[in-house]
Design a protein around this motif. Structure first.
Motif, mmCIF file in Angstrom:
data_model
loop_
_atom_site.group_PDB
_atom_site.id
_atom_site.type_symbol
_atom_site.label_atom_id
_atom_site.label_comp_id
_atom_site.label_asym_id
_atom_site.label_seq_id
_atom_site.Cartn_x
_atom_site.Cartn_y
_atom_site.Cartn_z
ATOM 1 N N ILE A 51 45.481 52.145 45.144
ATOM 2 C CA ILE A 51 45.208 50.719 45.382
ATOM 3 C C ILE A 51 44.276 50.181 44.301
ATOM 4 N N HIS A 52 43.221 50.937 44.005
ATOM 5 C CA HIS A 52 42.269 50.517 42.968
ATOM 6 C C HIS A 52 42.958 50.381 41.614
ATOM 7 N N ARG A 53 43.834 51.336 41.302
ATOM 8 C CA ARG A 53 44.532 51.296 40.013
ATOM 9 C C ARG A 53 45.379 50.028 39.889
ATOM 10 N N LEU A 54 46.121 49.706 40.944
ATOM 11 C CA LEU A 54 46.999 48.538 40.899
ATOM 12 C C LEU A 54 46.197 47.233 40.861
ATOM 13 N N LEU A 55 45.035 47.236 41.506
ATOM 14 C CA LEU A 55 44.190 46.041 41.467
ATOM 15 C C LEU A 55 43.514 45.869 40.105
ATOM 16 N N PRO A 58 46.836 45.109 34.744
ATOM 17 C CA PRO A 58 47.638 43.875 34.696
ATOM 18 C C PRO A 58 49.084 44.128 35.112
ATOM 19 N N ASP A 59 49.703 43.099 35.652
ATOM 20 C CA ASP A 59 51.101 43.176 36.060
ATOM 21 C C ASP A 59 51.993 43.216 34.816
ATOM 22 N N SER A 64 48.784 38.121 33.395
ATOM 23 C CA SER A 64 47.637 37.333 33.849
ATOM 24 C C SER A 64 47.276 37.656 35.299
ATOM 25 N N PHE A 65 48.187 38.348 36.011
ATOM 26 C CA PHE A 65 47.966 38.739 37.401
ATOM 27 C C PHE A 65 47.697 40.238 37.471
ATOM 28 N N VAL A 170 40.879 37.461 42.945
ATOM 29 C CA VAL A 170 41.055 37.179 44.370
ATOM 30 C C VAL A 170 41.989 35.980 44.558
ATOM 31 N N ILE A 171 41.815 34.959 43.727
ATOM 32 C CA ILE A 171 42.664 33.770 43.839
ATOM 33 C C ILE A 171 44.116 34.113 43.548
ATOM 34 N N GLN A 172 44.349 34.921 42.508
ATOM 35 C CA GLN A 172 45.716 35.311 42.166
ATOM 36 C C GLN A 172 46.360 36.123 43.288
#
Length: 421
Positions: A51-55, A58-59, A64-65, A170-172
């Motif tokens: 989870i930490h890695r994916l957060l 970047p996508d 930008s996400f 957080v907004i993204q």
């Protein structure tokens, strides 16, 4: 430590596991992937690290996400009241962790920039109603926002988070969570519902967004001599005169319209303390505050859930020592709820003038647990003694902070947010 560090995410998961549902269960609900809390914990470190890695990364499709993506939320129909059904949305376990971590980060930022956010709790709202009555504001407008959570416009709430300078990550992620598909598992993927308006009800993120969306509502009314009391979309306006209420209602309607919301005509009405009204689980009648009977009748559900979770394990215990340990653990769980160390029933409803419903709750708890004790050949004494909800209600009524401190020290473990005081 960032809100999405492995350490922070691990603590968030512990909080989720120690939260109790309305039915008394501690086990978090299961999302679309079918992964239970127990299964998630078998590879806990790896799951948290992923989870930490994916957060953090970047996508690939949109750098930008963050790379993290939410799975569709599982649609579940529940009965909130007899004869009344509503839908809630269940995320996967990993999504629950991310959503709770996001919610906590939003709350942290809002608390710094908008100190009143710390006071947003049903208990605080009820105390404000009592203060309004004592100040002579006896005319009441009870306002209901029509389909509040499903009606919150995405662009408006995302702009509000940006205005509060919430972390862009957080907004993204909020944008992705708001637009995650909703799936009825009986119909399958082909029937996924696109989510273009509103927040996914039943999630921690929805609760926080629902609260912050109307934070400045009172200021936007620009009215003197009234008192607006709000807990999320439960709104009460108090005034000394009826014409003040009528003006407030018109201004409230316009203020909500600007936010893409409307008042429910069927559920918005004018009353007074003399005629009586209900709000946030209490009945206000002249100078009296009582627990609504319909709410008190539901209190036993939590303890039924605790009893169910232990009954089978106690019955299957092969050794007397194991059975005794399970009984002690069950009693401790019940006592933590009764004392307010992990539940808020007793401490919240202790505001009432009449605390006799807690005497009935004490009787009900003994009935719920009585069968387990009889089959085990044990009595409710010594280490198996049950705390009294009525006694704890009086403690909270006399000194809320002292009672909460005593409960948390006596039954030390994770406890729910002390903001509710």
């Amino acid at each position: 430590m960032t809100w999405y560090s492995s350490n922070a995410l691990g603590k968030t998961w512990d909080q989720i596991k120690n939260s109790r549902g309305r039915d008394g269960r501690r086990s978090p609900s299961v999302g679309l992937d079918g992964v239970t809390a127990e299964k998630f914990d078998t590879n806990l470190d790896q799951n948290i690290a992923e989870i930490h890695r994916l957060l953090s990364q970047p996508d690939r499709e949109d750098p930008s996400f963050p790379a993290y993506r939410f799975a569709p939320f599982r649609i579940k129909t529940i009965s909130s009241e007899p004869g009344k059904l509503r839908q809630i949305h269940i995320p996967r376990i990993r999504d629950q962790i991310v959503l709770r971590a996001m919610s906590d980060e939003i709350s942290r930022v809002l608390s710094k920039k908008y100190p009143a956010f710390l006071k947003t709790s049903p208990r605080h709202a009820v105390k404000q109603v009592i203060m309004g009555r004592e100040s002579g504001k006896l005319q009441v407008l009870r306002a209901d926002v029509n389909k509040y959570y499903p009606s919150i416009p995405h662009p408006f709430i995302l702009k509000l988070l940006a205005d509060f300078e919430v972390d862009s990550r957080v907004i993204q992620l909020t944008q992705r969570a708001l637009t995650a598909p909703l799936r009825d598992t009986r119909l399958g993927k082909s029937a996924d519902q696109e989510n273009t308006l509103g927040t996914p009800t039943g999630t921690s993120l929805s609760t926080v967004l629902g609260e912050c969306y109307l934070l400045d509502l009172e200021n936007s009314l620009q009215l003197k001599h009234i008192k607006l009391i709000r807990y999320v979309d439960d709104i009460l306006i108090l005034a000394e005169k009826l014409d003040q209420l009528e003006l407030a209602q018109r201004n409230l309607g316009r203020a909500l319209e600007v936010r893409g919301l409307t008042l429910s005509k069927a559920k918005t009405w004018k009353k007074s303390f003399n005629k009586g009204f209900d709000f946030l689980g209490f009945s206000f009648d002249k100078n009296r505050v009582r627990v609504m009977e319909s709410k008190a009748l539901k209190w036993g559900r939590t303890y039924q859930g605790i009893a169910r979770s232990f009954a089978k394990k106690i019955k299957q215990a092969s050794e007397s020592k194991e059975k005794d340990c399970l009984l002690e653990e069950m009693v401790r769980e019940v006592n933590r709820e009764v004392s307010g160390a992990s539940g808020m029933q007793v401490r919240y409803y202790s505001i009432a003038d009449d605390l006799s419903p807690f005497m009935e709750l004490d009787k009900q708890i003994r009935v719920i647990l009585g069968g387990i004790f009889r089959r085990s050949g044990k009595k409710m004494c010594g280490s198996l003694r049950l705390e009294s909800a009525h006694a704890w209600a009086w403690k909270y009524k006399n000194s809320y902070k002292n009672a909460l401190q005593e409960a948390q020290e006596k039954f030390a473990s994770f406890s729910i947010d002390s903001r509710n005081g």
